[in-house]
Design an enzyme around this catalytic site. Structure first.
Site, PDB file in Angstrom:
ATOM      1  N   ARG A  56       0.857  -1.186   0.000  1.00 18.56           N
ATOM      2  CA  ARG A  56       0.000   0.000   0.000  1.00 18.56           C
ATOM      3  C   ARG A  56       0.893   1.235   0.000  1.00 18.56           C
ATOM      4  O   ARG A  56       2.106   1.144   0.143  1.00 18.56           O
ATOM      5  CB  ARG A  56      -1.024   0.016   1.152  1.00 18.56           C
ATOM      6  CG  ARG A  56      -0.659  -0.590   2.460  1.00 18.56           C
ATOM      7  CD  ARG A  56       0.265   0.169   3.394  1.00 18.56           C
ATOM      8  NE  ARG A  56       0.062   1.588   3.447  1.00 18.56           N
ATOM      9  CZ  ARG A  56       1.026   2.462   3.627  1.00 18.56           C
ATOM     10  NH1 ARG A  56       2.285   2.058   3.780  1.00 18.56           N
ATOM     11  NH2 ARG A  56       0.796   3.748   3.668  1.00 18.56           N
ATOM     12  N   GLY A  57       0.235   2.410  -0.156  1.00 17.29           N
ATOM     13  CA  GLY A  57       0.991   3.648  -0.336  1.00 17.29           C
ATOM     14  C   GLY A  57       1.078   3.924  -1.835  1.00 17.29           C
ATOM     15  O   GLY A  57       1.329   3.007  -2.626  1.00 17.29           O
ATOM     16  N   ALA A  58       0.867   5.187  -2.210  1.00 19.91           N
ATOM     17  CA  ALA A  58       0.682   5.519  -3.635  1.00 19.91           C
ATOM     18  C   ALA A  58       1.848   5.070  -4.531  1.00 19.91           C
ATOM     19  O   ALA A  58       1.637   4.326  -5.502  1.00 19.91           O
ATOM     20  CB  ALA A  58       0.416   7.020  -3.766  1.00 19.91           C
TER      21      ALA A  58
ATOM     22  N   ARG B  25      -7.671  -0.107  -6.547  1.00 19.58           N
ATOM     23  CA  ARG B  25      -7.795   1.051  -5.658  1.00 19.58           C
ATOM     24  C   ARG B  25      -7.890   2.310  -6.549  1.00 19.58           C
ATOM     25  O   ARG B  25      -7.040   2.515  -7.416  1.00 19.58           O
ATOM     26  CB  ARG B  25      -6.592   1.141  -4.696  1.00 19.58           C
ATOM     27  CG  ARG B  25      -6.485  -0.098  -3.791  1.00 19.58           C
ATOM     28  CD  ARG B  25      -5.572   0.146  -2.607  1.00 19.58           C
ATOM     29  NE  ARG B  25      -6.170   1.045  -1.646  1.00 19.58           N
ATOM     30  CZ  ARG B  25      -5.508   1.581  -0.616  1.00 19.58           C
ATOM     31  NH1 ARG B  25      -4.226   1.308  -0.446  1.00 19.58           N
ATOM     32  NH2 ARG B  25      -6.113   2.393   0.235  1.00 19.58           N
TER      33      ARG B  25
ATOM     34  N   GLN C  24      -2.102   3.079  10.010  1.00 22.47           N
ATOM     35  CA  GLN C  24      -0.809   3.055   9.303  1.00 22.47           C
ATOM     36  C   GLN C  24       0.272   3.810  10.081  1.00 22.47           C
ATOM     37  O   GLN C  24       1.457   3.478   9.987  1.00 22.47           O
ATOM     38  CB  GLN C  24      -0.947   3.679   7.907  1.00 22.47           C
ATOM     39  CG  GLN C  24      -1.705   2.835   6.902  1.00 22.47           C
ATOM     40  CD  GLN C  24      -3.177   3.203   6.849  1.00 22.47           C
ATOM     41  OE1 GLN C  24      -3.753   3.648   7.832  1.00 22.47           O
ATOM     42  NE2 GLN C  24      -3.793   3.007   5.700  1.00 22.47           N
TER      43      GLN C  24
ATOM     44  N   ASP D 231      -1.740  11.022  -2.378  1.00 23.42           N
ATOM     45  CA  ASP D 231      -2.188   9.978  -3.307  1.00 23.42           C
ATOM     46  C   ASP D 231      -2.523  10.547  -4.675  1.00 23.42           C
ATOM     47  O   ASP D 231      -2.417   9.857  -5.689  1.00 23.42           O
ATOM     48  CB  ASP D 231      -3.397   9.241  -2.732  1.00 23.42           C
ATOM     49  CG  ASP D 231      -2.944   8.338  -1.599  1.00 23.42           C
ATOM     50  OD1 ASP D 231      -2.781   8.844  -0.469  1.00 23.42           O
ATOM     51  OD2 ASP D 231      -2.685   7.148  -1.862  1.00 23.42           O
TER      52      ASP D 231
ATOM     53  N   ASN E  68      -5.004  12.783   0.332  1.00 20.76           N
ATOM     54  CA  ASN E  68      -4.126  11.925   1.139  1.00 20.76           C
ATOM     55  C   ASN E  68      -5.006  11.215   2.168  1.00 20.76           C
ATOM     56  O   ASN E  68      -6.229  11.417   2.206  1.00 20.76           O
ATOM     57  CB  ASN E  68      -3.006  12.744   1.797  1.00 20.76           C
ATOM     58  CG  ASN E  68      -1.949  11.862   2.426  1.00 20.76           C
ATOM     59  OD1 ASN E  68      -1.472  10.909   1.807  1.00 20.76           O
ATOM     60  ND2 ASN E  68      -1.587  12.129   3.673  1.00 20.76           N
ATOM     61  N   LYS E  69      -4.388  10.408   2.993  1.00 18.27           N
ATOM     62  CA  LYS E  69      -5.114   9.576   3.957  1.00 18.27           C
ATOM     63  C   LYS E  69      -6.149  10.389   4.747  1.00 18.27           C
ATOM     64  O   LYS E  69      -5.883  11.513   5.145  1.00 18.27           O
ATOM     65  CB  LYS E  69      -4.099   8.939   4.907  1.00 18.27           C
ATOM     66  CG  LYS E  69      -4.648   8.029   5.972  1.00 18.27           C
ATOM     67  CD  LYS E  69      -5.590   6.971   5.449  1.00 18.27           C
ATOM     68  CE  LYS E  69      -4.995   6.133   4.339  1.00 18.27           C
ATOM     69  NZ  LYS E  69      -6.022   5.338   3.600  1.00 18.27           N
TER      70      LYS E  69
HETATM   71  O1  MRU Z   1      -4.494   3.536   2.216  1.00 21.41           O
HETATM   72  P1  MRU Z   1      -3.012   3.673   2.121  1.00 21.41           P
HETATM   73  O2  MRU Z   1      -2.283   3.134   3.298  1.00 21.41           O
HETATM   74  O3  MRU Z   1      -2.481   3.155   0.804  1.00 21.41           O
HETATM   75  O4  MRU Z   1      -2.785   5.247   2.118  1.00 21.41           O
HETATM   76  C1  MRU Z   1      -1.485   5.757   2.025  1.00 21.41           C
HETATM   77  C2  MRU Z   1      -1.429   7.240   2.112  1.00 21.41           C
HETATM   78  O5  MRU Z   1      -2.406   7.923   2.218  1.00 21.41           O
HETATM   79  C3  MRU Z   1      -0.062   7.836   1.950  1.00 21.41           C
HETATM   80  O6  MRU Z   1       0.064   8.994   2.711  1.00 21.41           O
HETATM   81  C4  MRU Z   1       0.147   8.186   0.469  1.00 21.41           C
HETATM   82  O7  MRU Z   1      -0.164   7.087  -0.338  1.00 21.41           O
HETATM   83  C5  MRU Z   1       1.539   8.616   0.194  1.00 21.41           C
HETATM   84  S1  MRU Z   1       2.688   7.279   0.316  1.00 21.41           S
HETATM   85  C6  MRU Z   1       4.222   7.858  -0.081  1.00 21.41           C
END
Ligand code: MRU
Length: 351
Positions: free
Chosen positions: A53-55, A97, A202, A243, A253-254
């Site tokens: 996970r993470g963009a 996603r 997270q 994201d 973002n999250k």
């Molecule tokens: O749902 P997730 O854990 O994939 O969300 C991740 C985030 O929101 C991060 O802040 C974002 O993807 C940047 S990761 C470098």
């Protein structure tokens, strides 16, 4: 054994020429385990279930999903048959996603290589490896540029972050945590405050684990505590990942990031977004049209498997929110630091 135990850096996605090995992020911090991903369908599932996970990380993972997809085509398939199968694989990866644009960016890059250079395993593997290695270099450049953007303070910096935008969320090093790592390496960091980041935690599970692995001081906060810490003068700057960033600088973002940005503005604390250019989506005028993923309501209903609400309650679980550009001090990318209004020009405000 964890990466620090074997003296290496955290690499959530590794490719051995035949399959990917992913750190299972759903098991951390309790267990450090890895998962072998050998088919494009397994990769789509690993992205959907947030093993990875993470963009930027899901972009890299999707790129290798395309490589695995090509390997599923029979040896006699011609270019047209390979492209047709890759389109099917791309569709299934795209459906995992919706919010992080890096996923779509990486899939489109692999399709472009297949169309223009030829749909061979070697071409696609080389393109996916370039995305992986490029992402690590990008994160290091983000860290370097952040050193001019972070405020000068009489003491070492106390940074607040939300979610995990670290090595785990990228190919390595991290975006927001790349800023943290650079500040630490430069002797400018005192401590990181990490929001726990309900509902999937997270911050508590992943950001805290990463920083402890590297001996960087970290304090975990329940999400409700950020305002109190900002009001008490405990935070010098906020740094988060992204994201998807729209052309006007509005940033998805999250979930919870937006609230932190409002709190930072109220208290006069700079609020930075750290992200690679592959997160910028210039096709979207503003953040109101960024697709926001809604996840299983069960993630809100229970914490670590324990139900915390009365039966009969309804739940809402948007995974991301959009922080308006007006609340963002600077967007730190691999090419320099942008005022949100300067993104469209492609010329950084400072570098
Ligand atoms: O749902 P997730 O854990 O994939 O969300 C991740 C985030 O929101 C991060 O802040 C974002 O993807 C940047 S990761 C470098």
């Amino acid at each position: 054994m964890t990466p620090s135990a074997i003296g290496s850096e955290i690499r959530p996605i590794q490719w051995n020429g035949q399959y990917c090995t992913l750190i299972d992020q759903t098991a951390l911090p309790h267990r450090y385990t890895t998962v072998e991903v050998r088919t494009s369908q397994q990769m789509a599932e690993a992205i959907r279930t947030m093993i990875v996970r993470g963009a930027p990380a899901i972009g890299v993972a999707a790129a290798f999903g395309m490589v695995l997809g090509l390997a599923e085509v029979g040896p006699d398939a011609d270019q047209a048959a390979c492209l047709a199968h890759l389109e099917t694989v791309a569709d299934s990866l795209r459906r995992t996603r919706p919010t992080a644009v890096n996923l779509f960016w990486a899939i489109n890059r692999l399709l472009e290589v297949a169309r223009t250079e030829g749909a061979s395993f070697q071409h696609l593997e080389r393109a996916a490896l370039a995305i992986l290695e490029g992402d690590i270099a990008t994160c290091r450049a983000i860290g370097k540029h952040s050193l001019i953007a972070l405020p000068e303070t009489p003491h070492r910096l106390r940074l607040l972050t939300h979610c995990n935008a670290g090595a785990l969320a990228t190919a390595g090093y991290g975006t927001a945590l790349g800023v943290v790592r650079s500040a630490w390496e430069a002797g400018r960091l005192e401590r990181v405050y990490a929001d726990e980041t309900r509902p999937r935690l997270q911050g508590a599970r992943l950001t805290a684990w990463e920083l402890v692995e590297q001996n960087i001081p970290v304090t975990v906060l329940a999400d409700t505590m950020a305002g109190h810490c900002l009001a008490r003068g405990m935070i010098d700057a906020v740094v988060v990942g992204a994201d998807r960033i729209a052309a006007n600088g509005d940033t998805a973002n999250k979930i919870g990031t937006y609230g932190v940005a409002i709190l930072a503005r109220y208290h006069g604390i700079p609020f930075f977004v750290a992200a690679p250019w592959s997160t910028v989506d210039l096709t979207l005028e503003d953040g109101s049209i960024i697709p926001i993923e809604e996840r299983d309501p069960g993630e809100v209903r229970a914490i670590d498997g324990t139900v915390v609400c009365a039966a009969g309650v309804d739940f809402y679980n948007p995974a991301f929110d959009v922080t308006p550009a007006a609340l963002i001090t600077g967007i730190i990318t691999e090419t320099g630091v942008y005022a949100p209004a300067d993104l469209r020009t492609g010329a950084p405000t400072s570098r």
